[in-house]
Enzyme design. Structure first.
Site, PDB file in Angstrom:
ATOM      1  N   ARG A   6      53.590  51.843  34.390  1.00  0.00           N
ATOM      2  CA  ARG A   6      53.820  50.195  34.308  1.00  0.00           C
ATOM      3  C   ARG A   6      54.233  49.638  33.231  1.00  0.00           C
ATOM      4  O   ARG A   6      54.918  48.599  32.801  1.00  0.00           O
ATOM      5  CB  ARG A   6      52.382  49.638  34.996  1.00  0.00           C
ATOM      6  N   TYR A  50      32.568  36.585  35.416  1.00  0.00           N
ATOM      7  CA  TYR A  50      33.931  36.415  34.519  1.00  0.00           C
ATOM      8  C   TYR A  50      33.549  35.292  33.523  1.00  0.00           C
ATOM      9  O   TYR A  50      33.712  35.607  32.369  1.00  0.00           O
ATOM     10  CB  TYR A  50      35.082  35.976  35.422  1.00  0.00           C
ATOM     11  N   SER A  98      38.902  31.787  27.860  1.00  0.00           N
ATOM     12  CA  SER A  98      39.039  31.160  29.053  1.00  0.00           C
ATOM     13  C   SER A  98      38.237  29.994  28.654  1.00  0.00           C
ATOM     14  O   SER A  98      37.431  29.718  28.206  1.00  0.00           O
ATOM     15  CB  SER A  98      38.625  32.073  30.110  1.00  0.00           C
ATOM     16  N   ASP A 110      44.150  52.327  27.208  1.00  0.00           N
ATOM     17  CA  ASP A 110      43.313  51.816  28.286  1.00  0.00           C
ATOM     18  C   ASP A 110      41.778  51.510  27.380  1.00  0.00           C
ATOM     19  O   ASP A 110      41.358  52.436  26.879  1.00  0.00           O
ATOM     20  CB  ASP A 110      42.822  52.826  29.349  1.00  0.00           C
ATOM     21  N   ILE A 111      41.482  50.487  27.406  1.00  0.00           N
ATOM     22  CA  ILE A 111      40.512  49.833  26.391  1.00  0.00           C
ATOM     23  C   ILE A 111      39.069  50.432  26.880  1.00  0.00           C
ATOM     24  O   ILE A 111      38.130  50.687  25.981  1.00  0.00           O
ATOM     25  CB  ILE A 111      40.344  48.554  25.931  1.00  0.00           C
ATOM     26  N   SER A 153      31.320  36.980  30.938  1.00  0.00           N
ATOM     27  CA  SER A 153      32.001  37.732  29.876  1.00  0.00           C
ATOM     28  C   SER A 153      32.823  37.070  29.151  1.00  0.00           C
ATOM     29  O   SER A 153      32.998  37.354  27.727  1.00  0.00           O
ATOM     30  CB  SER A 153      32.894  38.632  30.758  1.00  0.00           C
ATOM     31  N   LYS A 154      33.424  35.802  29.259  1.00  0.00           N
ATOM     32  CA  LYS A 154      34.130  35.025  28.340  1.00  0.00           C
ATOM     33  C   LYS A 154      33.414  34.466  27.508  1.00  0.00           C
ATOM     34  O   LYS A 154      33.657  34.246  26.374  1.00  0.00           O
ATOM     35  CB  LYS A 154      35.325  34.133  29.376  1.00  0.00           C
ATOM     36  N   ARG A 165      47.340  50.487  30.415  1.00  0.00           N
ATOM     37  CA  ARG A 165      46.558  51.616  30.682  1.00  0.00           C
ATOM     38  C   ARG A 165      47.322  52.552  31.522  1.00  0.00           C
ATOM     39  O   ARG A 165      47.072  53.606  31.440  1.00  0.00           O
ATOM     40  CB  ARG A 165      45.297  51.034  31.567  1.00  0.00           C
ATOM     41  N   GLU A 187      50.799  54.179  31.833  1.00  0.00           N
ATOM     42  CA  GLU A 187      51.951  54.220  31.305  1.00  0.00           C
ATOM     43  C   GLU A 187      53.402  54.086  31.962  1.00  0.00           C
ATOM     44  O   GLU A 187      54.218  53.318  31.426  1.00  0.00           O
ATOM     45  CB  GLU A 187      52.205  55.654  30.679  1.00  0.00           C
TER      46      GLU A 187
END
Ligand code: NDP
Length: 308
Positions: A33, A216, A155, A54-55, A219-220, A29, A31
């Site tokens: 980095r 988290y 995960s 960047d999604i 979400s997984k 996301r 550039e």
């Protein structure tokens, strides 16, 4: 490979550069980095390509997908690796909305090192790890070539058994999530219900887990449930032999785990790379939940092998 400027995504790019017979895109996301990460691999004699992605930014997703379409007409492999967790030190999401949110703190809250209110953590985590990942898939899947391979980096937190809030609501949720009739629309509704209950403070009573970083976990689980839907759609697709799997890469030393994991990023890349390079017309794994040692774990019925 989404989110590949560091961590497991970076190691996935590194290994794919060695093993995949084609161009490999390191994306980030930010550039600068991303370009810095590319330079590291170039010093090792590898030749990753680079593109900003960047999604969470519709324009960025469109730009990347249009670029791939124009340049190559299709893609062979997509690795959905980008994600956030609110327990990391550097894995901070951009939370512009924190000050505007007036939702109360829930009674049970053990997010050790983070201070954002639980509803913010729920909303932001589900946004990036589920909704934005799904939207990116829906944008790029039309470009998949026959024998295309998709890896959703889930995960151990994404095993269905993690949905262990109050009963019988938790069992009802697990039944819905495991149903072969689950669609993206129904899954979106379930996740939006969770986000609403996170705001009201009654998510545990509605069956959702109440462990540290439960957003988290949820979400997984959603990503692994989505994987099963995506494979059912692939099975109906006119393109031959499209395969998607989700996986647990292992508990890996990265910024997300504050470097507390057991495994190196290279070890964390093993299972995602294996799934990205599944040979043509293989019978399984397909729409499966795959552990870091490449074994298929029964997502719906089996016990989770553990957290690590
Ligand atoms: P890191 O925090 O080290 O890396 C996450 C990457 O995702 C970073 O490159 C980050 O970019 C990127 N990212 C975050 N949000 C977005 C976005 N909106 N668009 C594009 N890129 C984004 O995490 P890990 O390497 O540990 O995790 C990689 C994957 O593995 C994740 O899906 C994680 O959930 C999963 N996983 C990790 C485990 C572990 O033990 N580490 C265990 C189980 C699963 P930036 O640098 O800009 O923040």
């Amino acid at each position: 490979v989404t989110g590949s400027n560091k961590g497991i995504g970076f190691a996935i790019v590194k290994d794919l550069c060695k093993k995949f017979d084609g161009l490999v895109y390191l994306t980030s996301r930010d550039e600068s980095r991303g370009r810095a990460a590319v330079e590291i691999l170039q010093k090792d004699g590898l030749t990753p390509q680079y593109h900003q992605l960047d999604i969470s930014d519709e324009g960025s997703v469109k730009n990347f997908v249009d670029y791939l379409k124009t340049s190559y007409g299709g893609v062979d492999v997509v690795v959905n690796n980008a994600a956030i967790a609110f327990n990391g030190v550097l894995a901070r999401p951009r939370v512009e909305s924190v000050k505007e949110l007036k939702a109360p703190e829930p009674a049970l809250e053990h997010m050790a090192s983070r201070t954002e209110p639980y509803p913010v953590q729920a909303r932001e985590t589900l946004k990036i790890n589920y909704f934005d990942t799904k939207n990116f898939c829906n944008a790029i899947f039309p470009l998949l070539k026959p024998h295309g391979r998709v890896v959703n980096v889930s995960s151990s937190a994404g095993h269905l058994s993690r949905i262990n809030g109050q009963e019988p609501q938790a069992s009802n949720l697990r039944n819905k999530l495991a149903s072969p009739l689950l669609t993206e629309k129904i899954l979106d509704e379930l996740i939006n219900d969770y986000i609403s209950s996170a705001e009201k403070g009654d998510w545990y009573a509605n069956g959702w887990p109440n462990v540290p970083i439960s957003p988290y976990y949820i979400s997984k689980v959603a990503l692994s449930a989505l994987t099963r839907i995506q494979q059912r759609n692939f099975d109906e697709d006119s393109r031959e032999d499209l395969i998607v799997n989700s996986c647990h890469p292992g508990y890996v030393k990265t910024d997300m785990t504050s470097n507390k994991g057991f495994w190196t990023i290279e070890e964390g890349a093993v299972c995602p790379v294996y799934l990205a390079l599944l040979p043509p017309n293989i019978a399984e794994p397909k729409g499966a939940y795959v552990w870091k040692d490449k074994t298929v774990v029964d997502w719906a019925n089996g016990p989770a092998p553990g957290l690590y």
